[in-house]
Design a protein around this motif. Structure first.
Motif, mmCIF file in Angstrom:
data_model
loop_
_atom_site.group_PDB
_atom_site.id
_atom_site.type_symbol
_atom_site.label_atom_id
_atom_site.label_comp_id
_atom_site.label_asym_id
_atom_site.label_seq_id
_atom_site.Cartn_x
_atom_site.Cartn_y
_atom_site.Cartn_z
ATOM 1 N N THR A 1 0.856 -1.180 0.000
ATOM 2 C CA THR A 1 0.000 0.000 0.000
ATOM 3 C C THR A 1 0.892 1.231 0.000
ATOM 4 N N ILE A 2 0.617 2.154 -0.918
ATOM 5 C CA ILE A 2 1.429 3.363 -1.071
ATOM 6 C C ILE A 2 0.489 4.561 -0.973
ATOM 7 N N ILE A 3 0.660 5.361 0.089
ATOM 8 C CA ILE A 3 -0.222 6.504 0.344
ATOM 9 C C ILE A 3 0.633 7.762 0.473
ATOM 10 N N VAL A 4 0.245 8.817 -0.218
ATOM 11 C CA VAL A 4 1.032 10.048 -0.186
ATOM 12 C C VAL A 4 0.119 11.253 0.026
ATOM 13 N N GLN A 5 0.428 12.046 1.040
ATOM 14 C CA GLN A 5 -0.116 13.395 1.209
ATOM 15 C C GLN A 5 1.064 14.364 1.148
ATOM 16 N N VAL A 6 1.758 14.526 2.265
ATOM 17 C CA VAL A 6 3.012 15.271 2.341
ATOM 18 C C VAL A 6 3.918 14.551 3.322
ATOM 19 N N PRO A 7 5.236 14.660 3.142
ATOM 20 C CA PRO A 7 5.963 15.217 1.999
ATOM 21 C C PRO A 7 5.862 14.302 0.780
ATOM 22 N N PRO A 8 6.258 14.792 -0.408
ATOM 23 C CA PRO A 8 6.204 13.940 -1.598
ATOM 24 C C PRO A 8 7.051 12.681 -1.424
ATOM 25 N N LEU A 9 6.535 11.568 -1.907
ATOM 26 C CA LEU A 9 7.275 10.308 -1.880
ATOM 27 C C LEU A 9 8.123 10.204 -3.138
ATOM 28 N N HIS A 10 9.339 9.690 -2.993
ATOM 29 C CA HIS A 10 10.248 9.655 -4.137
ATOM 30 C C HIS A 10 11.232 8.499 -4.011
ATOM 31 N N ASP A 11 11.712 8.042 -5.142
ATOM 32 C CA ASP A 11 12.825 7.092 -5.215
ATOM 33 C C ASP A 11 12.552 5.822 -4.410
ATOM 34 N N VAL A 12 11.553 5.083 -4.845
ATOM 35 C CA VAL A 12 11.210 3.798 -4.236
ATOM 36 C C VAL A 12 11.471 2.701 -5.267
ATOM 37 N N THR A 13 12.319 1.756 -4.917
ATOM 38 C CA THR A 13 12.623 0.630 -5.798
ATOM 39 C C THR A 13 12.177 -0.663 -5.139
ATOM 40 N N ILE A 14 11.325 -1.413 -5.834
ATOM 41 C CA ILE A 14 10.849 -2.720 -5.383
ATOM 42 C C ILE A 14 11.262 -3.714 -6.461
ATOM 43 N N ASP A 15 12.243 -4.562 -6.152
ATOM 44 C CA ASP A 15 12.924 -5.338 -7.181
ATOM 45 C C ASP A 15 13.191 -6.757 -6.676
ATOM 46 N N HIS A 16 12.916 -7.744 -7.509
ATOM 47 C CA HIS A 16 13.260 -9.142 -7.200
ATOM 48 C C HIS A 16 12.632 -9.620 -5.883
ATOM 49 N N ASN A 17 11.340 -9.390 -5.707
ATOM 50 C CA ASN A 17 10.619 -9.932 -4.560
ATOM 51 C C ASN A 17 9.653 -11.013 -5.028
ATOM 52 N N THR A 18 9.324 -11.921 -4.125
ATOM 53 C CA THR A 18 8.362 -12.978 -4.407
ATOM 54 C C THR A 18 7.228 -12.879 -3.397
ATOM 55 N N ALA A 19 5.993 -12.734 -3.893
ATOM 56 C CA ALA A 19 4.841 -12.596 -2.997
ATOM 57 C C ALA A 19 3.565 -12.847 -3.782
ATOM 58 N N PHE A 20 2.583 -13.443 -3.109
ATOM 59 C CA PHE A 20 1.294 -13.712 -3.739
ATOM 60 C C PHE A 20 0.186 -13.239 -2.801
ATOM 61 N N ALA A 21 -0.144 -11.954 -2.922
ATOM 62 C CA ALA A 21 -1.227 -11.381 -2.127
ATOM 63 C C ALA A 21 -2.555 -11.714 -2.802
ATOM 64 N N PRO A 22 -3.550 -12.183 -2.062
ATOM 65 C CA PRO A 22 -4.772 -12.666 -2.709
ATOM 66 C C PRO A 22 -5.703 -11.585 -3.238
ATOM 67 N N ASN A 23 -5.606 -10.354 -2.721
ATOM 68 C CA ASN A 23 -6.578 -9.334 -3.116
ATOM 69 C C ASN A 23 -6.017 -8.266 -4.046
ATOM 70 N N VAL A 24 -4.897 -7.641 -3.660
ATOM 71 C CA VAL A 24 -4.397 -6.482 -4.402
ATOM 72 C C VAL A 24 -2.877 -6.524 -4.451
ATOM 73 N N LEU A 25 -2.320 -6.269 -5.631
ATOM 74 C CA LEU A 25 -0.871 -6.134 -5.744
ATOM 75 C C LEU A 25 -0.423 -4.768 -5.224
ATOM 76 N N LEU A 26 -1.020 -3.692 -5.747
ATOM 77 C CA LEU A 26 -0.685 -2.340 -5.311
ATOM 78 C C LEU A 26 -1.961 -1.589 -4.949
ATOM 79 N N ASN A 27 -1.977 -1.011 -3.761
ATOM 80 C CA ASN A 27 -3.075 -0.165 -3.299
ATOM 81 C C ASN A 27 -2.517 1.249 -3.193
ATOM 82 N N VAL A 28 -3.040 2.175 -3.998
ATOM 83 C CA VAL A 28 -2.383 3.461 -4.196
ATOM 84 C C VAL A 28 -3.297 4.605 -3.788
ATOM 85 N N GLY A 29 -2.703 5.610 -3.149
ATOM 86 C CA GLY A 29 -3.439 6.822 -2.823
ATOM 87 C C GLY A 29 -2.527 8.031 -2.865
ATOM 88 N N ALA A 30 -2.862 9.012 -3.705
ATOM 89 C CA ALA A 30 -2.116 10.268 -3.794
ATOM 90 C C ALA A 30 -3.054 11.306 -4.404
#
Length: 432
Positions: free
Chosen positions: A278-307
């Motif tokens: 889950t990625i939620i942004v109000q302030v301060p701005p979110l920046h430079d996030v790297t998600i690389d080479h992970n293994t996961a099986f979430a049953p409902n949502v891969l990315l939950n986003v709010g900005a």
């Protein structure tokens, strides 16, 4: 406030405590901080080595070690148990094995390596209180962060407070004020919702805690790698948001999350959302996030986003080389018509990424059960199509893939998609 048996006086330095059992006095009241510094004190060069630091099974003991204004501290080869606060009728609301990141004195470096850490709210937290400085250079390796399942009310052998109310559970690991952090080779187990949190394993959220007592707080330069994370409602929460009093923190970003295996994300059993991140942004701005080479099986949502749809967008977001499940809803909005992810099913995954992120890279992922993602990713029908080397009773027993897998050497770096299983096993060998 009752303190525990060890309190370091101002200026304490060069102490090494070895092989001690540290606990609390008689039951019947809350005890804060079994080991701590005197108020506003500084201390340096402290080592806690092969210790058993514990509360009592049904009493409120909020914390094992409160790092306070300390520098050059190591907690190694030690065992922490029974830190918890009781819901509804209790005196405290937050408990940890180890806590730090608050105060007006320099904090860090810290070495927390090869410990068993058992606490209800968070096993480890930095931040969440008043501070004018940021703790820095924090090494957290080869720890077993754990909650007993019999703290969960539905269990037949349930144990809570003396009045039968459960302990307040939040996240395994939480950063609200920290910089230059390495979380590597840990095993994290058992995180569920039902209280003020929703069963996330890891929370990265710079917080100017109410009533706005830390405007300089930040969470930056964090590396999370080679961890095994098990039995949770959701994986990662990345949130740059205002406090309940409306205060903003200073910065949140430069996160590298790579080569982690997340097992048993189960929103039904653990009372949460069933989300990988889950990625939620109000302030301060979110920046430079790297998600690389992970293994996961979430049953409902891969990315939950709010900005905010009005911007600014999240910048320099990289999601590459992962082996993940799309979940039943693939991509979701955290809510609100002014959200960049508003009506995610209409926008589709690629549309939400375009609306919420700028300068992003989303490629070379294998996504099970997904569609509508950007070009350059591999769509797989189900988990069996991954060709894992070990599946029994519909559960993955071995995360290596066979040579004929489409994930084999399909990464942008020529490696297999998903976590480097051998590297994770080496990093966590002997932790359990």
């Amino acid at each position: 406030m009752r303190a525990g048996p060890i309190v370091f006086a101002p200026g304490a330095n060069h102490y090494r405590l070895i092989g001690l059992e540290v606990t609390r006095a008689i039951p019947g009241f809350v005890v804060h901080n079994l080991i701590s510094l005197a108020p506003k004190a500084t201390a340096d060069h402290l080592v806690f080595d092969r210790m058993w630091i514990h509360g009592l099974a049904q009493e409120e003991t909020t914390r094992g070690v409160q790092l306070g204004g300390s520098t050059y501290v190591a907690v190694v080869d030690s065992f922490f148990t029974d830190f918890h606060c009781v819901a509804k009728t209790g005196t405290c609301t937050d408990s940890q094995a180890i806590g730090g990141g608050n105060g007006d004195n320099p904090m860090g470096p810290y070495k927390i390596v090869n410990n068993f850490l058992e606490a209800a709210a968070e096993d480890i937290i930095f931040g969440g209180g008043p501070a004018t400085l940021i703790p820095a250079d924090i090494e957290l390796r080869r720890n077993h962060m754990f909650r007993p399942m019999n703290w969960k009310p539905e269990q037949p052998d349930f144990v809570g407070g003396r009045d039968g109310h459960p302990f307040i559970v939040k996240n395994d690991f939480e950063l609200k004020n920290a910089q230059r952090v390495l979380l590597e080779g840990n095993v994290m187990e058992n995180s569920w919702g039902g209280f003020s949190q929703n069963g996330f394993a890891v929370l990265l959220s710079p917080k100017n805690q109410s009533p706005n007592v830390c405007p300089l707080c930040r969470v930056t330069d964090v590396t999370i790698r080679y961890n095994r994370i098990m039995h949770m409602a959701s994986g990662f929460m990345i949130a740059n948001v205002r406090s309940d009093s409306g205060g903003a923190s200073t910065d949140g970003g430069r996160y590298s999350i790579h080569d982690n295996i997340l097992e048993d994300i189960d929103p039904s059993s653990y009372k949460g959302f069933g989300t990988f991140a889950t990625i939620i942004v109000q302030v301060p701005p979110l920046h430079d996030v790297t998600i690389d080479h992970n293994t996961a099986f979430a049953p409902n949502v891969l990315l939950n986003v709010g900005a905010p749809a009005s911007g600014p967008k999240i910048s320099n977001f990289v999601f590459t080389n992962n082996l993940v499940g799309a979940g039943a809803h693939q991509i979701a909005s955290t809510g609100g018509t002014a959200n960049c992810a508003y009506q995610p099913q209409r926008q589709g995954p690629s549309g939400v990424l375009d609306s919420c992120f700028t300068g992003y890279k989303f490629t070379n992922n294998a996504i099970v059960g997904g569609e509508g993602w950007p070009k350059g990713n591999i769509a797989l029908k189900d988990v069996s199509a991954v060709h894992f080397q070990g599946i029994r009773d519909n559960k993955i027993k071995d995360y290596h893939v066979w040579p004929d897998s489409r994930s084999r050497r399909a990464g942008s770096d020529g490696k297999d998609l998903g976590a480097d299983v051998d590297a994770v096993e080496r990093a966590t060998a002997g932790v359990l």
